[in-house]
Design a protein around this motif. Structure first.
Motif, PDB file in Angstrom:
ATOM      1  N   LEU A 212     -31.041  43.283 -12.667  1.00 20.97           N
ATOM      2  CA  LEU A 212     -32.230  43.948 -13.304  1.00 20.97           C
ATOM      3  C   LEU A 212     -33.206  45.142 -13.283  1.00 20.97           C
ATOM      4  CD1 LEU A 212     -32.818  39.765 -11.969  1.00 20.97           C
ATOM      5  CD2 LEU A 212     -32.341  40.684 -14.028  1.00 20.97           C
TER       6      LEU A 212
ATOM      7  N   GLU B 255     -21.736  43.963 -22.668  1.00 21.49           N
ATOM      8  CA  GLU B 255     -22.797  44.467 -21.349  1.00 21.49           C
ATOM      9  C   GLU B 255     -22.186  45.213 -19.876  1.00 21.49           C
ATOM     10  OE1 GLU B 255     -25.275  44.432 -18.478  1.00 21.49           O
ATOM     11  OE2 GLU B 255     -25.716  42.873 -19.975  1.00 21.49           O
TER      12      GLU B 255
ATOM     13  N   SER C  33     -22.940  41.241 -14.689  1.00 20.47           N
ATOM     14  CA  SER C  33     -24.122  40.020 -15.571  1.00 20.47           C
ATOM     15  C   SER C  33     -23.184  40.702 -16.836  1.00 20.47           C
ATOM     16  CB  SER C  33     -25.166  41.534 -15.954  1.00 20.47           C
ATOM     17  OG  SER C  33     -26.182  42.153 -14.549  1.00 20.47           O
TER      18      SER C  33
ATOM     19  N   ALA D  61     -21.800  36.517 -17.330  1.00 20.78           N
ATOM     20  CA  ALA D  61     -22.282  36.027 -19.143  1.00 20.78           C
ATOM     21  C   ALA D  61     -21.262  35.098 -19.044  1.00 20.78           C
ATOM     22  CB  ALA D  61     -22.848  36.842 -19.021  1.00 20.78           C
TER      23      ALA D  61
ATOM     24  N   ASP E 100     -27.284  43.983 -24.124  1.00 19.03           N
ATOM     25  CA  ASP E 100     -28.271  44.610 -23.920  1.00 19.03           C
ATOM     26  C   ASP E 100     -28.518  45.811 -24.370  1.00 19.03           C
ATOM     27  OD1 ASP E 100     -29.515  44.869 -20.840  1.00 19.03           O
ATOM     28  OD2 ASP E 100     -27.035  46.280 -20.325  1.00 19.03           O
TER      29      ASP E 100
ATOM     30  N   MET F 291     -30.526  40.828 -24.923  1.00 21.52           N
ATOM     31  CA  MET F 291     -30.711  40.448 -23.075  1.00 21.52           C
ATOM     32  C   MET F 291     -30.314  41.379 -22.465  1.00 21.52           C
ATOM     33  SD  MET F 291     -27.340  37.173 -22.190  1.00 21.52           S
ATOM     34  CE  MET F 291     -26.158  38.263 -22.219  1.00 21.52           C
ATOM     35  N   THR F 292     -31.918  41.805 -21.702  1.00 21.36           N
ATOM     36  CA  THR F 292     -33.092  42.946 -21.052  1.00 21.36           C
ATOM     37  C   THR F 292     -33.210  42.060 -19.712  1.00 21.36           C
ATOM     38  OG1 THR F 292     -33.834  44.816 -20.989  1.00 21.36           O
ATOM     39  CG2 THR F 292     -34.439  42.504 -22.955  1.00 21.36           C
ATOM     40  N   ALA F 293     -33.636  43.081 -19.021  1.00 21.36           N
ATOM     41  CA  ALA F 293     -34.746  42.231 -17.553  1.00 21.36           C
ATOM     42  C   ALA F 293     -35.334  43.571 -17.780  1.00 21.36           C
ATOM     43  CB  ALA F 293     -33.614  43.146 -16.842  1.00 21.36           C
TER      44      ALA F 293
ATOM     45  N   SER G 117     -34.567  36.902 -21.749  1.00 21.02           N
ATOM     46  CA  SER G 117     -35.002  38.317 -20.449  1.00 21.02           C
ATOM     47  C   SER G 117     -34.306  37.429 -19.282  1.00 21.02           C
ATOM     48  CB  SER G 117     -36.411  38.180 -20.037  1.00 21.02           C
ATOM     49  OG  SER G 117     -37.059  36.449 -19.672  1.00 21.02           O
ATOM     50  N   LYS G 118     -33.811  38.683 -18.786  1.00 20.51           N
ATOM     51  CA  LYS G 118     -32.967  38.134 -17.100  1.00 20.51           C
ATOM     52  C   LYS G 118     -34.133  37.889 -16.234  1.00 20.51           C
ATOM     53  CE  LYS G 118     -28.892  41.579 -19.218  1.00 20.51           C
ATOM     54  NZ  LYS G 118     -28.404  42.708 -18.146  1.00 20.51           N
ATOM     55  N   PRO G 119     -33.553  37.033 -15.833  1.00 26.88           N
ATOM     56  CA  PRO G 119     -32.234  36.665 -15.045  1.00 26.88           C
ATOM     57  C   PRO G 119     -32.248  35.292 -16.408  1.00 26.88           C
ATOM     58  CG  PRO G 119     -33.083  35.635 -13.431  1.00 26.88           C
ATOM     59  CD  PRO G 119     -33.905  36.847 -14.057  1.00 26.88           C
ATOM     60  N   VAL G 120     -30.637  35.046 -17.055  1.00 25.83           N
ATOM     61  CA  VAL G 120     -30.894  33.840 -17.816  1.00 25.83           C
ATOM     62  C   VAL G 120     -30.176  32.711 -16.846  1.00 25.83           C
ATOM     63  CG1 VAL G 120     -29.791  33.398 -20.576  1.00 25.83           C
ATOM     64  CG2 VAL G 120     -30.637  35.719 -19.609  1.00 25.83           C
TER      65      VAL G 120
END
Length: 745
Positions: free
Chosen positions: A245, A615, A620, A624, A659, A690-692, A712-715
Motif C-alpha cells: 500500500l 501486479e 499483493s 489477488a 496496478d 487496483m491501487t492504494a 482501492s486497496k486493500p480489496v
C-alpha cells in the motif's frame, strides 16, 4: 561392565538355565532306564543277582519319577519357588549320580571286569560328558556330580588289583580330570556370553528408547515449526501488505528505495519460512504426496512459462525438449513435480551466469502401470567449483560461486522431494563449461490415456526454416515440428536468409514457414522481417517471430505493416503456443493434437472467463490470485505493463486488473498503449484499476487514461466479486456493461 555375581543372581537368566536343565533331564531319565533294563535282562544281571537288581530298580524308579515330575511340570513347580525347585532338582541329579556310580561299582566288585561292568562304565563316561554342557552354569554342583559318578567306579577298579583294573581306573581318573577342567572353562565362557548378551540387550533397549525420544522430539519440532511459521506468516503478510500500500503512495526517491529493500527482505523471510517448513516435513518423513492425474508436458510448460520472464531479464534463453511418445496422462503429485523443476531452473537462472538453460524430459516405462520420469536441466554457465560439489546437497551449506545467498535449503529440499517420489537427484559440472542437474521420479501411468491423433494432413511435408535459434531453442522446436512430420532446417546467419529463401523459391522447393528467433539480450530488431516482406516472390512465406514478452510489447510501438503472414510467439516456446502459431499461420480448420486435448481436472476455466492480473508486488499478487481463484476465474499474472502488452497480443482475456505504480511500464502508460491497439480490432477489454493511492483525483486519472473502473486497496473478496460481476456479469449472465455504463462508472 556388569559384574558376574549380579548376573548369576538374575532371575530371568537363572530361569532360562533351569529350563534347559529340566528339558534335557527327560532324555537322561529315559536313557538311564533303558541301560538298566538292558543290563538286567540281556546282560543277565537279574538272573545272577535278583535281589540287588530289584533294589536297584526301585531306587532308579524313585529318582526318575522325581526328576520327571520336576521336568514335565516345570512351569507350575518353578513358579511356586525358583530357589526351592533348583535345590530339589540339583539334589535329585546328584543323588542319581551317586546311584549310577554305586551301581557301576557293585557290578565291578561282583562280576569283576565283565561285559556289563564295561558297558555301564562307558555309559557313565558318556552320561557325564553329555551333562557337562548343560551343567556348565553351575560349576560347583557339576564337580560334585562328576565326583559322585566317577569316584566309586575308580575305587572299584583299583580294588580288583590287577593290571586291567588299574589301567581302567587310571583312564577314568584322566577323563574325570579333563571333564572337571572342561566344566570350569565352559562356566567362564557361559557367563561371559551372558554378560555380553546382557550388555547388548541393554544397549539395544537404550538405543530404542533414544530413537523413540528422537522421534518424539522430531514430531514436536515439526508441530512447533508448523505453528510458529503460521504465526510468523500472519504478521509478515500484514507487513508486506502495508508496504505494498505504501508503494502506491507519493514517495520520494529515497523513501521508495527503502520501501523496496523492506519488501525484498520480507519476501526473502517468507521464502525462508516456506523452505524450513518443507525441509522439516521431509526430514521427519511427514511429507505427503498427492495422487492426481495430470499432463506432464503441460505441467512442465506451465512452470517454464512462469520462469521465462525472470530468465529473459537475466539475458537467458530457456527451452525444453521432450522425448517422443511421452504418455499424455500420468498419476502423481503435480505440485511437487513443479516445485522440483522450479527449484533447479531457478538456481540456474540465479547462479549459473550463463546464456541458455535447456531442459530434456524423458519417460521410461518400467511396467504396464509405472514409469520413471527423468528431467535434465542444463546450463552453459560458469559451473561449480570442484571443492564445493561434495556438499552441494547438504542442508544450510553455502554453495559459494553457485548458490551464494538464499537459505541453503533449495537443493536439500529437491533431494528430499525426489527421494519421496522414489527417485534420485544428481549433477555433473565442470568449471566454465556449465552444469547439468537431473532428477528422476516414479509416476503411475493413467489407464485413461487419450488417443494420439495422426499428424495434421496440411502440415505433412511443409518446409520450415528456423533462423538464429540457439542450441536449446532449436532442439525444442525441431523435436516438436518433426513430430508433426514437417521438414525442418536451420541457419544462424541472418544476412543470408533472404538469398536462401529466394533461391529455394526459384527451385520450386521454397519454405512454407520461417521461424525467426530474436535474442532476448538485444533490443527488438525486425529488419529481417521487413526484408522478407518486401520481396514479392516471398509473399507466400509465413513468418513467426519468437520473442520475449518485453520485446513483444516493444513491437507494438514500432510502425510495421500488419499482415496475416506475420505472427508472434512468446518465449519460452511451449507446444501449446507453437500449436496456436501454426494454426494461425496456416489457417487450419482442424486443431493440432496438443490443442485438442481436453483440459485436465483443475485446469478447467470454471465459467469460461479469463482475467489478466498486472501486479508487481508478490504479496499483493498472491492475495489477488487467491481471491480470483476462489471466485472461479482463470488467472494469468504478469509483473509489469510491458509484459502485459506482450501477453495481450497472444491471448484473449475477458478482463484486466491493472496496478497503477509498477516498474518498467506503469498502469497508466500500459492502458493507453493497449487502447491504441484496440482501435483497429474494435474489441475493448474492461480494465479495472487496483491501487492504494487515495490522493484526490486518482480515480479520475485512471478513467482518463482509458481504464473502465477503479478499486482501492486493500480489496476484499466481496468487493472484488461485485466489481467483476458488474463488468462481466454473473456466471449465469454473460452480458457486460454497455458503453453508457462505462462512461458513468
Amino acid at each position: 561392565m556388569v559384574r558376574e555375581e549380579k548376573l548369576q543372581k538374575d532371575r530371568k537368566i537363572l530361569r532360562k538355565i533351569d529350563s534347559n536343565l529340566a528339558s534335557h533331564s527327560r532324555y537322561l531319565v529315559a536313557a538311564n532306564i533303558l541301560v538298566f533294563v538292558f543290563i538286567a535282562t540281556v546282560g543277565g544281571y537279574y538272573v545272577v543277582h535278583a535281589r540287588t537288581t530289584v533294589l536297584a530298580a526301585l531306587a532308579l524308579l524313585l529318582l526318575s519319577m522325581g526328576t520327571m515330575y520336576l521336568g514335565l511340570r516345570f512351569e507350575s513347580t518353578y513358579g511356586a519357588g525358583p530357589a526351592r525347585w533348583r535345590q530339589v532338582y540339583i539334589g535329585l541329579m546328584i543323588a542319581t549320580s551317586v546311584y549310577l556310580g554305586t551301581f557301576c561299582a557293585s557290578l565291578i566288585l561282583l562280576d569283576q571286569i565283565s561285559v556289563n561292568s564295561f558297558l555301564i562304565t562307558l555309559y557313565i563316561v558318556g552320561y557325564s560328558a553329555t551333562n557337562n554342557v548343560e551343567w556348565s552354569p553351575y560349576h560347583k554342583f557339576n564337580v560334585i556330580r562328576l565326583l559322585a559318578l566317577f569316584l566309586p567306579t575308580i575305587v572299584a577298579y583299583f580294588a580288583i588289583a590287577n593290571i586291567n583294573g588299574l589301567s581302567i581306573a587310571v583312564g577314568l581318573l584322566v577323563v574325570l580330570t579333563m571333564l572337571v577342567r572342561q566344566s570350569r572353562l565352559m562356566t567362564i565362557r557361559h557367563w561371559d556370553n551372558v554378560r555380553v548378551h546382557h550388555e547388548l540387550h541393554t544397549k539395544a533397549r537404550d538405543l530404542s528408547h533414544a530413537v523413540h525420544e528422537a522421534n518424539d522430539a522430531s514430531q514436536f519440532k515439526t508441530e512447533f515449526l508448523s505453528n510458529i511459521t503460521h504465526e510468523i506468516r500472519t504478521p509478515m503478510n500484514n507487513v508486506l501488505g502495508m508496504l505494498a500500500l505504501l508503494d502506491d503512495t507519493e514517495l520520494s526517491q529515497q523513501q521508495r528505495e527503502l520501501q523496496k529493500v523492506a519488501v525484498h527482505s520480507g519476501e526473502a523471510l517468507l521464502s525462508l519460512i516456506d523452505d524450513i517448513v518443507d525441509f522439516s516435513r521431509i526430514s521427519s518423513g511427514q511429507i505427503q504426496l498427492n495422487e492426481d492425474v495430470f499432463n506432464v508436458k503441460r505441467c512442465i510448460d506451465h512452470t517454464l512459462e512462469l520462469l521465462g520472464p525472470r530468465a529473459h531479464e537475466q539475458g537467458m534463453e530457456i527451452s525444453c525438449a521432450y522425448q517422443a511418445d511421452i504418455p499424455v496422462r500420468v498419476k502423481g503429485d503435480q505440485n511437487r513435480l513443479m516445485q522440483l523443476v522450479n527449484n533447479l531452473v531457478s538456481n540456474a537462472i540465479k547462479y549459473s551466469a550463463g546464456t541458455e538453460i535447456t531442459l530434456h524430459v524423458d519417460l521410461t516405462k518400467l511396467s504396464e502401470a509405472e514409469a520413471e520420469l527423468k528431467v535434465l536441466v542444463k546450463d552453459n554457465g560458469k559451473g561449480i567449483d570442484a571443492e564445493l560439489q561434495d556438499r552441494l546437497f547438504d542442508a544450510f551449506s553455502k554453495k559459494v560461486n553457485y548458490a551464494q545467498g538464499g537459505t541453503g535449503l533449495g537443493l536439500a529440499i529437491s533431494k528430499g522431494l525426489a527421494e519421496c517420489m522414489h527417485g534420485q537427484i544428481g549433477f555433473e559440472s565442470k568449471p566454465e563449461t556449465g552444469s547439468e542437474f537431473w532428477f528422476t521420479a516414479h509416476l503411475q501411468l493413467s489407464t485413461q490415456q487419450a488417443q494420439k491423433p495422426a499428424a495434421v494432413r496440411e502440415l505433412v511435408g511443409k518446409r520450415v526454416l528456423i533462423v538464429g535459434a540457439g542450441e536449446g531453442v532449436l532442439d525444442s522446436l525441431v523435436s516438436q515440428l518433426v513430430d508433426w512430420e514437417m521438414v525442418v532446417e536451420s541457419v544462424i546467419d541472418r544476412d543470408s536468409v533472404v538469398k536462401l529463401l529466394k533461391a529455394d523459391q526459384q527451385a520450386d522447393r521454397g519454405y512454407h514457414l520461417v521461424l525467426i528467433d530474436l535474442p532476448v539480450t538485444q533490443a527488438i530488431d525486425l529488419q529481417l522481417v521487413e526484408q522478407i516482406r518486401h520481396e514479392p516472390e516471398l509473399d507466400s512465406v509465413h513468418l513467426v517471430v519468437l520473442s520475449s514478452l518485453a520485446q513483444r510489447a516493444d513491437a507494438l510501438r514500432i510502425d510495421i505493416e500488419h499482415s496475416h503472414h506475420l505472427h508472434w510467439l512468446s518465449k519460452p516456446v511451449t507446444q501449446e503456443k507453437l500449436c496456436r502459431a501454426l494454426i494461425e499461420s496456416f489457417g487450419l480448420d482442424q486443431p493440432l493434437p496438443e490443442t485438442s486435448e481436453r483440459n485436465e481436472p483443475g485446469e478447467t476455466e470454471v465459467d469460461g472467463r479469463r482475467i489478466l492480473l498486472v501486479e508487481d508486488n508478490a504479496v499483493s499478487q498472491l492475495v489477488a490470485k487467491g481471491m480470483l481463484n476462489k471466485l472461479g476465474y482463470a488467472v494469468t499474472s504478469v509483473v509489469n505493463g510491458k509484459e502485459a502488452l506482450g501477453i495481450l497480443e497472444e491471448k484473449v482475456f475477458d478482463l484486466i486488473l491493472m496496478d497503477c505504480v509498477m516498474p518498467v511500464l506503469d498502469g497508466y502508460e500500459t492502458t493507453q498503449a493497449w487502447r491504441e491497439t484496440e482501435v483497429a480490432s474494435g474489441n475493448r477489454v474492461p480494465i479495472i484499476a487496483m491501487t492504494a493511492s487515495v490522493v484526490e483525483g486518482e480515480q479520475q486519472r485512471c478513467l482518463s487514461c482509458g481504464m473502465d473502473d477503479y478499486l482501492s486497496k486493500p480489496v476484499n473478496v466481496e468487493e472484488l466479486s461485485a466489481k467483476i460481476r458488474q463488468w462481466l456479469g454473473a456466471k449465469d449472465d454473460v452480458s457486460s456493461p454497455t458503453e453508457s455504463d462505462r462512461k458513468t462508472a
